[in-house]
Scaffold this motif. Structure first.
Motif, PDB file in Angstrom:
ATOM      1  N   LEU A  47       1.061  -0.869  -0.297  1.00  0.00           N
ATOM      2  CA  LEU A  47      -0.336  -0.440   0.428  1.00  0.00           C
ATOM      3  C   LEU A  47       0.838   1.541  -0.187  1.00  0.00           C
ATOM      4  N   ALA A  48       1.506   1.082   0.600  1.00  0.00           N
ATOM      5  CA  ALA A  48       3.079   2.608   0.565  1.00  0.00           C
ATOM      6  C   ALA A  48       3.729   2.664  -0.141  1.00  0.00           C
ATOM      7  N   MET A  49       3.569   1.664  -0.987  1.00  0.00           N
ATOM      8  CA  MET A  49       4.728   1.770  -2.561  1.00  0.00           C
ATOM      9  C   MET A  49       3.000   2.714  -3.318  1.00  0.00           C
ATOM     10  N   LEU A  50       1.779   2.192  -3.727  1.00  0.00           N
ATOM     11  CA  LEU A  50       0.853   2.331  -4.336  1.00  0.00           C
ATOM     12  C   LEU A  50       0.506   3.997  -3.725  1.00  0.00           C
ATOM     13  N   GLU A  51       0.414   4.347  -3.378  1.00  0.00           N
ATOM     14  CA  GLU A  51       0.688   5.774  -2.233  1.00  0.00           C
ATOM     15  C   GLU A  51       1.334   6.559  -2.963  1.00  0.00           C
ATOM     16  N   ARG A  52       2.939   5.936  -2.835  1.00  0.00           N
ATOM     17  CA  ARG A  52       4.008   6.912  -3.713  1.00  0.00           C
ATOM     18  C   ARG A  52       3.526   6.614  -4.859  1.00  0.00           C
ATOM     19  N   ILE A  53       2.848   5.782  -5.867  1.00  0.00           N
ATOM     20  CA  ILE A  53       2.661   6.230  -7.223  1.00  0.00           C
ATOM     21  C   ILE A  53       1.501   7.091  -7.169  1.00  0.00           C
ATOM     22  N   ALA A  54       0.952   6.603  -6.635  1.00  0.00           N
ATOM     23  CA  ALA A  54      -0.420   7.620  -6.618  1.00  0.00           C
ATOM     24  C   ALA A  54       0.126   9.089  -6.739  1.00  0.00           C
ATOM     25  N   ASP A  55       0.490   9.098  -5.851  1.00  0.00           N
ATOM     26  CA  ASP A  55       0.984  10.950  -5.929  1.00  0.00           C
ATOM     27  C   ASP A  55       1.658  11.109  -6.690  1.00  0.00           C
ATOM     28  N   ALA A  56       2.636  10.654  -7.466  1.00  0.00           N
ATOM     29  CA  ALA A  56       3.108  10.830  -8.089  1.00  0.00           C
ATOM     30  C   ALA A  56       2.823  11.462  -9.398  1.00  0.00           C
ATOM     31  N   LEU A  57       1.281  10.594 -10.007  1.00  0.00           N
ATOM     32  CA  LEU A  57       0.742  10.665 -10.451  1.00  0.00           C
ATOM     33  C   LEU A  57      -0.683  11.167 -10.303  1.00  0.00           C
ATOM     34  N   HIS A  58      -0.681  12.801  -9.135  1.00  0.00           N
ATOM     35  CA  HIS A  58      -1.254  12.938  -8.879  1.00  0.00           C
ATOM     36  C   HIS A  58      -2.905  12.563  -8.859  1.00  0.00           C
ATOM     37  N   LEU A  59      -2.585  10.795  -8.343  1.00  0.00           N
ATOM     38  CA  LEU A  59      -3.888   9.899  -8.063  1.00  0.00           C
ATOM     39  C   LEU A  59      -4.104   9.536  -6.764  1.00  0.00           C
ATOM     40  N   GLU A  60      -5.831   9.569  -6.625  1.00  0.00           N
ATOM     41  CA  GLU A  60      -5.569   9.047  -5.062  1.00  0.00           C
ATOM     42  C   GLU A  60      -6.079   7.573  -4.944  1.00  0.00           C
ATOM     43  N   VAL A  61      -5.095   6.605  -3.792  1.00  0.00           N
ATOM     44  CA  VAL A  61      -5.946   4.992  -3.533  1.00  0.00           C
ATOM     45  C   VAL A  61      -7.134   5.350  -2.919  1.00  0.00           C
ATOM     46  N   GLN A  62      -8.081   4.429  -3.070  1.00  0.00           N
ATOM     47  CA  GLN A  62      -9.481   3.643  -2.291  1.00  0.00           C
ATOM     48  C   GLN A  62      -8.793   2.691  -2.765  1.00  0.00           C
ATOM     49  N   LEU A  63      -9.674   2.116  -1.179  1.00  0.00           N
ATOM     50  CA  LEU A  63     -10.261   0.878  -0.543  1.00  0.00           C
ATOM     51  C   LEU A  63     -10.871   0.823  -0.439  1.00  0.00           C
ATOM     52  N   TRP A  64     -11.796  -0.722  -0.542  1.00  0.00           N
ATOM     53  CA  TRP A  64     -12.894  -0.978  -0.045  1.00  0.00           C
ATOM     54  C   TRP A  64     -12.487  -2.865   0.817  1.00  0.00           C
ATOM     55  N   LEU A  65     -13.406  -2.928   1.483  1.00  0.00           N
ATOM     56  CA  LEU A  65     -14.128  -3.875   2.027  1.00  0.00           C
ATOM     57  C   LEU A  65     -15.418  -4.125   1.282  1.00  0.00           C
ATOM     58  N   VAL A  66     -15.557  -5.643   1.281  1.00  0.00           N
ATOM     59  CA  VAL A  66     -16.573  -5.545   0.693  1.00  0.00           C
ATOM     60  C   VAL A  66     -17.051  -7.027   1.169  1.00  0.00           C
ATOM     61  N   SER A  67     -18.628  -7.027   1.262  1.00  0.00           N
ATOM     62  CA  SER A  67     -19.291  -8.601   1.593  1.00  0.00           C
ATOM     63  C   SER A  67     -19.170  -9.427   0.707  1.00  0.00           C
ATOM     64  N   GLN A  68     -18.442 -10.608   0.889  1.00  0.00           N
ATOM     65  CA  GLN A  68     -18.617 -11.507  -0.071  1.00  0.00           C
ATOM     66  C   GLN A  68     -19.344 -12.678   0.041  1.00  0.00           C
ATOM     67  N   ARG A  69     -20.006 -12.053   0.130  1.00  0.00           N
ATOM     68  CA  ARG A  69     -21.839 -13.020   0.385  1.00  0.00           C
ATOM     69  C   ARG A  69     -22.423 -12.379  -0.351  1.00  0.00           C
ATOM     70  N   GLN A  70     -23.659 -13.439  -1.060  1.00  0.00           N
ATOM     71  CA  GLN A  70     -24.327 -13.367  -2.326  1.00  0.00           C
ATOM     72  C   GLN A  70     -25.726 -13.580  -1.680  1.00  0.00           C
TER      73      GLN A  70
END
Length: 71
Positions: A47-70
């Protein structure tokens, strides 16, 4: 999902018009690290590396936890 993360990194970098070397320079790493992160078989993205890349590209990392239940 490593493939999806690798593809997102590749897509964001190319959309910004950067080479792997240019992105590496922006985030203070080496080109082989970017190559590895863009490899669909690599599972070591942090996640730290993804945040560094996102910052350099002027993007934002977003993360969601989603239920696997149907239903």
């Amino acid at each position: 999902r490593p493939f999806e993360i690798a593809q997102m990194i590749y897509d964001a970098r190319t959309a910004a018009g950067l080479t792997q070397q240019q992105l590496a320079d922006l985030i203070g790493t080496k080109q082989p690290v970017i190559s590895q992160l863009e490899n669909a078989d690599y599972e070591g993205q942090s996640l730290a590396m993804l945040e560094r890349i996102a910052d350099a590209l002027h993007l934002e990392v977003q993360l969601w936890l989603v239920s696997q239940r149907q239903g």
